[in-house]
Write a protein that holds these residues in place. Sequence first.
Motif, PDB file in Angstrom:
ATOM      1  N   MET A  15       0.865  -1.175   0.000  1.00  0.00           N
ATOM      2  CA  MET A  15       0.000   0.000   0.000  1.00  0.00           C
ATOM      3  C   MET A  15       0.902   1.225   0.000  1.00  0.00           C
ATOM      4  O   MET A  15       1.995   1.192   0.554  1.00  0.00           O
ATOM      5  CB  MET A  15      -0.905   0.011   1.233  1.00  0.00           C
ATOM      6  N   PRO A  16       0.433   2.314  -0.601  1.00  0.00           N
ATOM      7  CA  PRO A  16       1.263   3.525  -0.616  1.00  0.00           C
ATOM      8  C   PRO A  16       1.435   4.092   0.786  1.00  0.00           C
ATOM      9  O   PRO A  16       0.572   3.942   1.642  1.00  0.00           O
ATOM     10  CB  PRO A  16       0.489   4.492  -1.509  1.00  0.00           C
TER      11      PRO A  16
ATOM     12  N   VAL B  29       3.035   9.848   0.897  1.00  0.00           N
ATOM     13  CA  VAL B  29       2.902   9.931  -0.565  1.00  0.00           C
ATOM     14  C   VAL B  29       1.477  10.369  -0.916  1.00  0.00           C
ATOM     15  O   VAL B  29       1.274  11.232  -1.771  1.00  0.00           O
ATOM     16  CB  VAL B  29       3.249   8.582  -1.222  1.00  0.00           C
ATOM     17  N   LEU B  30       0.495   9.792  -0.234  1.00  0.00           N
ATOM     18  CA  LEU B  30      -0.900  10.154  -0.498  1.00  0.00           C
ATOM     19  C   LEU B  30      -1.212  11.591  -0.082  1.00  0.00           C
ATOM     20  O   LEU B  30      -2.133  12.214  -0.627  1.00  0.00           O
ATOM     21  CB  LEU B  30      -1.846   9.192   0.220  1.00  0.00           C
ATOM     22  N   MET B  31      -0.468  12.104   0.879  1.00  0.00           N
ATOM     23  CA  MET B  31      -0.694  13.469   1.372  1.00  0.00           C
ATOM     24  C   MET B  31      -0.076  14.532   0.458  1.00  0.00           C
ATOM     25  O   MET B  31      -0.354  15.710   0.618  1.00  0.00           O
ATOM     26  CB  MET B  31      -0.107  13.637   2.776  1.00  0.00           C
ATOM     27  N   GLN B  32       0.740  14.124  -0.494  1.00  0.00           N
ATOM     28  CA  GLN B  32       1.397  15.103  -1.358  1.00  0.00           C
ATOM     29  C   GLN B  32       0.389  15.844  -2.221  1.00  0.00           C
ATOM     30  O   GLN B  32      -0.684  15.322  -2.561  1.00  0.00           O
ATOM     31  CB  GLN B  32       2.439  14.416  -2.244  1.00  0.00           C
TER      32      GLN B  32
ATOM     33  N   ASP C 105      -5.874   7.303  -5.340  1.00  0.00           N
ATOM     34  CA  ASP C 105      -4.707   6.442  -5.592  1.00  0.00           C
ATOM     35  C   ASP C 105      -4.479   5.403  -4.499  1.00  0.00           C
ATOM     36  O   ASP C 105      -3.340   5.040  -4.191  1.00  0.00           O
ATOM     37  CB  ASP C 105      -3.430   7.267  -5.796  1.00  0.00           C
ATOM     38  N   ILE C 106      -5.557   4.935  -3.899  1.00  0.00           N
ATOM     39  CA  ILE C 106      -5.468   3.863  -2.906  1.00  0.00           C
ATOM     40  C   ILE C 106      -5.822   2.557  -3.610  1.00  0.00           C
ATOM     41  O   ILE C 106      -6.927   2.418  -4.138  1.00  0.00           O
ATOM     42  CB  ILE C 106      -6.422   4.118  -1.723  1.00  0.00           C
TER      43      ILE C 106
ATOM     44  N   LEU D 199      -9.877   0.533   2.914  1.00  0.00           N
ATOM     45  CA  LEU D 199     -10.687   1.414   3.759  1.00  0.00           C
ATOM     46  C   LEU D 199      -9.871   1.944   4.934  1.00  0.00           C
ATOM     47  O   LEU D 199      -9.993   3.114   5.300  1.00  0.00           O
ATOM     48  CB  LEU D 199     -11.930   0.683   4.270  1.00  0.00           C
ATOM     49  N   HIS D 200      -9.045   1.099   5.510  1.00  0.00           N
ATOM     50  CA  HIS D 200      -8.197   1.550   6.618  1.00  0.00           C
ATOM     51  C   HIS D 200      -7.294   2.695   6.158  1.00  0.00           C
ATOM     52  O   HIS D 200      -7.166   3.712   6.828  1.00  0.00           O
ATOM     53  CB  HIS D 200      -7.365   0.395   7.179  1.00  0.00           C
ATOM     54  N   LEU D 201      -6.678   2.524   4.999  1.00  0.00           N
ATOM     55  CA  LEU D 201      -5.801   3.563   4.474  1.00  0.00           C
ATOM     56  C   LEU D 201      -6.605   4.823   4.128  1.00  0.00           C
ATOM     57  O   LEU D 201      -6.155   5.940   4.387  1.00  0.00           O
ATOM     58  CB  LEU D 201      -5.045   3.046   3.251  1.00  0.00           C
TER      59      LEU D 201
END
Length: 131
Positions: A46-47, A51-54, A90-91, A101-103
């Motif tokens: 998982m990312p 990275v997802l917050m960028q 992008d999950i 869902l957790h991510l």
Amino acid sequence: SSGINAEYGSIENAEKNPKAIESWIKNISELHRQKPPPAVHYSKNMPDIDVLMQEWPTEMEDLLSRTKLPSAEMDCELGEYVDIICSILDIPIYQNRIHSLHLLFTLFSEFKNSQHFQKMNQLAGEEEPER
């Protein structure tokens, strides 16, 4: 005796000691705030949350400013809706959506607690007319 048994135990004569109650609540809140979040070990890659917050590319930001994201009122099954929202963010989605869902909720929590977005919300709140 200080009125408090152990550091976070109980308060003696609590009904007569509101300051000790307030202090106890503050201490417990601080204890919970400092406690590290539980670690989750995903079964697939998982990312990273950073990275997802960028920031998204300008093109995506422009598109989002002109387009509405799918709402929960969309005519689809819940699983399909989860797939759509996770895909936009992008999950990755695997057979079991629990990790996705957790991510997603971790990402939501990070955004909600982000100083950048808290400042944006404060500024937006200042611009709203009083009701």
